[in-house]
Design an enzyme around this catalytic site. Structure first.
Site, PDB file in Angstrom:
ATOM      1  CB  THR A   1      25.411  22.692  15.318  1.00 45.64           C
ATOM      2  OG1 THR A   1      24.150  21.989  15.188  1.00 45.64           O
ATOM      3  CG2 THR A   1      24.933  24.130  15.320  1.00 45.64           C
TER       4      THR A   1
ATOM      5  CB  ALA B   1      19.612  21.252  15.453  1.00 41.27           C
TER       6      ALA B   1
ATOM      7  CB  VAL C   1      15.402  18.410  11.389  1.00 43.96           C
ATOM      8  CG1 VAL C   1      16.027  17.089  12.322  1.00 43.96           C
ATOM      9  CG2 VAL C   1      14.613  19.153  12.107  1.00 43.96           C
ATOM     10  CE  LYS C   2      24.327  19.263   9.406  1.00 39.36           C
ATOM     11  NZ  LYS C   2      25.911  19.386   9.978  1.00 39.36           N
ATOM     12  CB  ILE C   3      17.986  13.456   8.149  1.00 37.98           C
ATOM     13  CG1 ILE C   3      16.793  14.407   8.580  1.00 37.98           C
ATOM     14  CG2 ILE C   3      17.571  11.970   7.943  1.00 37.98           C
ATOM     15  CD1 ILE C   3      16.087  13.777   9.858  1.00 37.98           C
TER      16      ILE C   3
END
Ligand code: E4P
Length: 214
Positions: free
Chosen positions: A27, A56, A82-84
């Site tokens: 997402t 996310a 976790v998208k960074i």
């Protein structure tokens, strides 16, 4: 090759799972905003449906803020990645989060050297955005080819997620290049299954079968 689905839409995710084609979900804030639901509730629901990684994205852009948000997101469900964003602050956050055992997906990657940095920082996944490069007349798939080669040269564990996919050719080329994963919008996923000769052949079989029944 793993297929992730690039959407936050529950109906699309369920349908992709029913097809047996969803190994994970990605997402981003734009996809989340389309659904008009509370971020945490939506992400938790996706995690309950899909038995695989669910990316996310953080909203903060400073290292400390990203780390704090990442911890909160990772606490929502064990499937969360976790998208960074690919920034210097982002790389510092990835380094810290990797040491804490939190999985990361470095997003908005547009050059092979950015991907090299993400791998050196310890990212679990890296997401080259091929469609957005094609949009500005750069060859998106060349980026994937270069990243796959660099990671292979140095045996990095970071997995390549081909992102910003626009059409079935992106998936074919990703598979030929040996990319680990493609994250696919639902409309492209359904296109992968279709071929006019399949439709024509099926119609001919059914028409011929009807003749045997009269
Ligand atoms: C990837 O993780 C992103 O969510 C996505 O692929 C971006 O695609 P777009 O360029 O179609 O917005």
């Amino acid at each position: 090759m793993k297929f992730f689905i690039d959407t936050a839409n529950i109906a699309e995710i369920r349908e992709g799972c029913n097809m047996g084609m969803v190994d994970g979900v990605t997402t981003n804030p734009s996809l989340i905003s389309k659904e008009g639901r509370k971020f945490e509730d939506l992400v938790k629901e996706i995690c309950d449906i899909v038995d695989g990684p669910v990316s996310a994205e953080v909203i903060r852009t400073d290292t400390d803020g990203m780390i704090q948000e990442a911890r909160d997101l990772a606490g929502l469900h064990e499937n969360i990645v976790v998208k960074i964003p690919m920034t210097i602050d982002g790389m510092k956050a990835v380094r810290n989060l990797t040491e804490e055992g939190i999985k990361t997906n470095v997003t908005l990657v547009f050059s092979p050297l950015q991907a090299l940095m993400a791998a050196k920082a310890g990212a679990t996944y890296v997401s080259p955005f091929v469609g957005r490069l094609d949009d500005i007349s750069h060859e998106g798939m060349l980026l994937v080819e270069q990243i796959v080669e660099i990671y292979s040269n140095y045996a990095f564990d970071t997995e390549v997620i081909v992102a910003s996919v626009r059409n079935p050719l992106h998936i074919l080329e990703s598979a030929l290049m040996g990319a680990d994963i493609a994250t696919i919008p639902f409309n492209v996923l359904t296109k992968l299954a279709s071929h006019p000769l399949t439709d024509k052949g099926l119609k001919a079989f059914l028409d011929d079968w009807k003749k045997t029944q009269s």
